[in-house]
Design a protein around this motif. Structure first.
Motif, PDB file in Angstrom:
ATOM      1  N   TYR A  43       0.768  -0.984   0.221  1.00 42.33           N
ATOM      2  CA  TYR A  43      -0.236  -0.263  -0.043  1.00 42.33           C
ATOM      3  C   TYR A  43       0.522   1.386  -0.036  1.00 42.33           C
ATOM      4  CZ  TYR A  43      -4.410  -3.236   1.367  1.00 42.33           C
ATOM      5  OH  TYR A  43      -4.996  -4.091   0.964  1.00 42.33           O
ATOM      6  N   LYS A  44       2.239   1.420   0.977  1.00 46.34           N
ATOM      7  CA  LYS A  44       2.970   2.587   0.632  1.00 46.34           C
ATOM      8  C   LYS A  44       3.269   2.556  -0.692  1.00 46.34           C
ATOM      9  CE  LYS A  44       5.612   3.382   4.562  1.00 46.34           C
ATOM     10  NZ  LYS A  44       6.926   3.409   4.484  1.00 46.34           N
ATOM     11  N   ALA A  45       3.401   1.586  -1.365  1.00 48.36           N
ATOM     12  CA  ALA A  45       4.362   1.400  -2.808  1.00 48.36           C
ATOM     13  C   ALA A  45       3.386   2.050  -3.662  1.00 48.36           C
ATOM     14  CB  ALA A  45       4.910   0.271  -3.217  1.00 48.36           C
ATOM     15  N   GLN A  46       2.038   1.844  -3.413  1.00 50.43           N
ATOM     16  CA  GLN A  46       1.222   2.784  -4.620  1.00 50.43           C
ATOM     17  C   GLN A  46       0.901   3.413  -4.254  1.00 50.43           C
ATOM     18  OE1 GLN A  46      -2.810   0.530  -3.526  1.00 50.43           O
ATOM     19  NE2 GLN A  46      -3.800   0.569  -5.353  1.00 50.43           N
ATOM     20  N   HIS A  47       0.551   4.301  -3.042  1.00 48.77           N
ATOM     21  CA  HIS A  47       0.590   5.304  -2.108  1.00 48.77           C
ATOM     22  C   HIS A  47       1.847   6.099  -2.862  1.00 48.77           C
ATOM     23  CE1 HIS A  47       1.284   8.692   0.348  1.00 48.77           C
ATOM     24  NE2 HIS A  47      -0.513   8.984   0.187  1.00 48.77           N
ATOM     25  N   ARG A  48       3.349   6.312  -3.169  1.00 52.25           N
ATOM     26  CA  ARG A  48       4.398   6.721  -3.333  1.00 52.25           C
ATOM     27  C   ARG A  48       4.134   7.171  -5.134  1.00 52.25           C
ATOM     28  NH1 ARG A  48       7.137  10.168  -2.293  1.00 52.25           N
ATOM     29  NH2 ARG A  48       7.108   8.885  -0.214  1.00 52.25           N
ATOM     30  N   HIS A  49       3.419   5.510  -5.119  1.00 52.25           N
ATOM     31  CA  HIS A  49       3.343   5.526  -7.290  1.00 52.25           C
ATOM     32  C   HIS A  49       2.554   7.154  -7.250  1.00 52.25           C
ATOM     33  CE1 HIS A  49       2.440   4.674 -11.140  1.00 52.25           C
ATOM     34  NE2 HIS A  49       2.151   4.627 -11.210  1.00 52.25           N
ATOM     35  N   LEU A  50       0.714   6.753  -6.604  1.00 49.56           N
ATOM     36  CA  LEU A  50      -0.351   7.896  -6.719  1.00 49.56           C
ATOM     37  C   LEU A  50       0.535   9.840  -6.401  1.00 49.56           C
ATOM     38  CD1 LEU A  50      -2.735   5.798  -5.299  1.00 49.56           C
ATOM     39  CD2 LEU A  50      -2.638   6.573  -7.832  1.00 49.56           C
ATOM     40  N   LEU A  51       1.519   9.171  -5.618  1.00 45.34           N
ATOM     41  CA  LEU A  51       1.797  10.655  -5.233  1.00 45.34           C
ATOM     42  C   LEU A  51       2.663  11.599  -6.155  1.00 45.34           C
ATOM     43  CD1 LEU A  51       2.532  12.247  -2.830  1.00 45.34           C
ATOM     44  CD2 LEU A  51       3.519  11.247  -1.993  1.00 45.34           C
ATOM     45  N   ASN A  52       3.232  10.418  -6.803  1.00 44.03           N
ATOM     46  CA  ASN A  52       4.304  10.902  -7.380  1.00 44.03           C
ATOM     47  C   ASN A  52       3.712  11.176  -8.851  1.00 44.03           C
ATOM     48  OD1 ASN A  52       6.748  10.660  -6.104  1.00 44.03           O
ATOM     49  ND2 ASN A  52       7.263   8.604  -7.158  1.00 44.03           N
ATOM     50  N   ALA A  54       0.461  12.535  -8.832  1.00 45.29           N
ATOM     51  CA  ALA A  54      -0.438  13.377  -8.597  1.00 45.29           C
ATOM     52  C   ALA A  54       0.485  15.198  -8.458  1.00 45.29           C
ATOM     53  CB  ALA A  54      -0.516  13.336  -7.529  1.00 45.29           C
ATOM     54  N   ALA A  55       2.028  14.122  -7.856  1.00 39.43           N
ATOM     55  CA  ALA A  55       3.350  15.641  -8.092  1.00 39.43           C
ATOM     56  C   ALA A  55       3.750  16.373  -9.187  1.00 39.43           C
ATOM     57  CB  ALA A  55       4.017  15.542  -7.235  1.00 39.43           C
ATOM     58  N   THR A  56       2.897  15.332 -10.599  1.00 34.68           N
ATOM     59  CA  THR A  56       3.452  15.720 -11.773  1.00 34.68           C
ATOM     60  C   THR A  56       2.496  16.486 -12.124  1.00 34.68           C
ATOM     61  OG1 THR A  56       4.535  13.404 -11.700  1.00 34.68           O
ATOM     62  CG2 THR A  56       4.243  15.083 -14.299  1.00 34.68           C
ATOM     63  N   THR A  57       1.278  16.235 -12.011  1.00 36.92           N
ATOM     64  CA  THR A  57       0.470  17.040 -12.617  1.00 36.92           C
ATOM     65  C   THR A  57      -0.103  18.798 -11.633  1.00 36.92           C
ATOM     66  OG1 THR A  57      -1.353  15.494 -13.050  1.00 36.92           O
ATOM     67  CG2 THR A  57      -2.690  16.756 -13.106  1.00 36.92           C
ATOM     68  N   LEU A  58       0.363  17.933 -10.800  1.00 38.44           N
ATOM     69  CA  LEU A  58       0.083  19.893  -9.986  1.00 38.44           C
ATOM     70  C   LEU A  58       1.785  20.620 -10.152  1.00 38.44           C
ATOM     71  CD1 LEU A  58      -0.726  18.399  -6.317  1.00 38.44           C
ATOM     72  CD2 LEU A  58      -2.050  20.003  -7.610  1.00 38.44           C
ATOM     73  N   GLN A  59       2.747  19.925 -10.564  1.00 40.07           N
ATOM     74  CA  GLN A  59       3.132  21.427 -11.233  1.00 40.07           C
ATOM     75  C   GLN A  59       3.426  21.872 -12.066  1.00 40.07           C
ATOM     76  OE1 GLN A  59       6.836  18.002 -11.680  1.00 40.07           O
ATOM     77  NE2 GLN A  59       8.175  19.269 -10.129  1.00 40.07           N
ATOM     78  N   TYR A  60       2.715  21.532 -12.591  1.00 39.21           N
ATOM     79  CA  TYR A  60       2.153  22.337 -14.089  1.00 39.21           C
ATOM     80  C   TYR A  60       0.640  23.017 -14.016  1.00 39.21           C
ATOM     81  CZ  TYR A  60       4.732  18.666 -17.311  1.00 39.21           C
ATOM     82  OH  TYR A  60       5.280  17.794 -17.445  1.00 39.21           O
ATOM     83  N   LYS A  69       6.371  23.693  -0.901  1.00 43.13           N
ATOM     84  CA  LYS A  69       6.364  24.333   1.183  1.00 43.13           C
ATOM     85  C   LYS A  69       4.865  24.075   1.589  1.00 43.13           C
ATOM     86  CE  LYS A  69       8.943  28.247   0.723  1.00 43.13           C
ATOM     87  NZ  LYS A  69       8.956  29.548   0.499  1.00 43.13           N
ATOM     88  N   ASN A  70       4.167  23.397   0.646  1.00 40.71           N
ATOM     89  CA  ASN A  70       2.440  23.081   1.307  1.00 40.71           C
ATOM     90  C   ASN A  70       1.856  21.617   1.005  1.00 40.71           C
ATOM     91  OD1 ASN A  70       2.632  25.924   2.579  1.00 40.71           O
ATOM     92  ND2 ASN A  70       1.482  26.547   0.712  1.00 40.71           N
ATOM     93  N   VAL A  71       1.830  21.541  -0.646  1.00 44.35           N
ATOM     94  CA  VAL A  71       0.659  20.715  -0.910  1.00 44.35           C
ATOM     95  C   VAL A  71       1.815  19.509  -0.385  1.00 44.35           C
ATOM     96  CG1 VAL A  71      -0.209  19.492  -2.782  1.00 44.35           C
ATOM     97  CG2 VAL A  71      -0.007  21.702  -2.973  1.00 44.35           C
ATOM     98  N   LEU A  72       2.979  19.071  -1.510  1.00 48.73           N
ATOM     99  CA  LEU A  72       3.164  17.734  -0.939  1.00 48.73           C
ATOM    100  C   LEU A  72       3.843  17.225  -0.036  1.00 48.73           C
ATOM    101  CD1 LEU A  72       5.947  18.201  -4.366  1.00 48.73           C
ATOM    102  CD2 LEU A  72       3.774  17.185  -3.484  1.00 48.73           C
ATOM    103  N   PRO A  73       4.212  17.806   1.180  1.00 49.72           N
ATOM    104  CA  PRO A  73       4.251  18.207   2.599  1.00 49.72           C
ATOM    105  C   PRO A  73       3.327  17.797   3.323  1.00 49.72           C
ATOM    106  CG  PRO A  73       5.685  19.573   2.239  1.00 49.72           C
ATOM    107  CD  PRO A  73       4.834  19.615   1.555  1.00 49.72           C
ATOM    108  N   PHE A  74       2.104  17.643   2.915  1.00 52.40           N
ATOM    109  CA  PHE A  74       0.781  17.451   3.825  1.00 52.40           C
ATOM    110  C   PHE A  74       0.476  15.526   2.791  1.00 52.40           C
ATOM    111  CE2 PHE A  74      -4.539  16.814   3.001  1.00 52.40           C
ATOM    112  CZ  PHE A  74      -4.205  16.839   4.372  1.00 52.40           C
TER     113      PHE A  74
END
Length: 86
Positions: A43-52, A54-60, A69-74
């Motif tokens: 589940y942690k590996a799956q979470h990491r994959h989904l987080l990555n 989401a982070a890629t999408t949010l970067q754009y 500072k706010n989104v990824l640490p949360f």
């Protein structure tokens, strides 16, 4: 919890006088805990994959200072590793 609760009542306990005989209950509990830890690692590996993803999408869409500072640490999981986890 239901799985281990169904197994333990009919499983033989160890012999208190024989230290080599840990009994079936201890072995079943160890097997159950090992299974749970394996699931948590997956589940942690799956979470990491989904987080990555989401982070890629949010970067754009978000400015980097807000993103880092706010989104990824949360979204991060607490830093804890389990036995057998890379």
């Amino acid at each position: 919890i239901n799985a281990i609760n169904q197994i333990l009542p009919t499983t033989r306990a160890g012999d208190a006088d024989d230290f080599d005989d840990v009994g079936g209950k201890a072995l079943e509990i160890r097997r159950w805990i090992s299974s749970l830890l394996g699931k948590i690692v997956r589940y942690k590996a799956q979470h990491r994959h989904l987080l990555n993803e989401a982070a890629t999408t949010l970067q754009y869409t978000l400015p980097n200072d807000i993103l880092f500072k706010n989104v990824l640490p949360f979204l991060e999981l607490p830093p804890f590793t389990f036995e057998g986890e890379d």
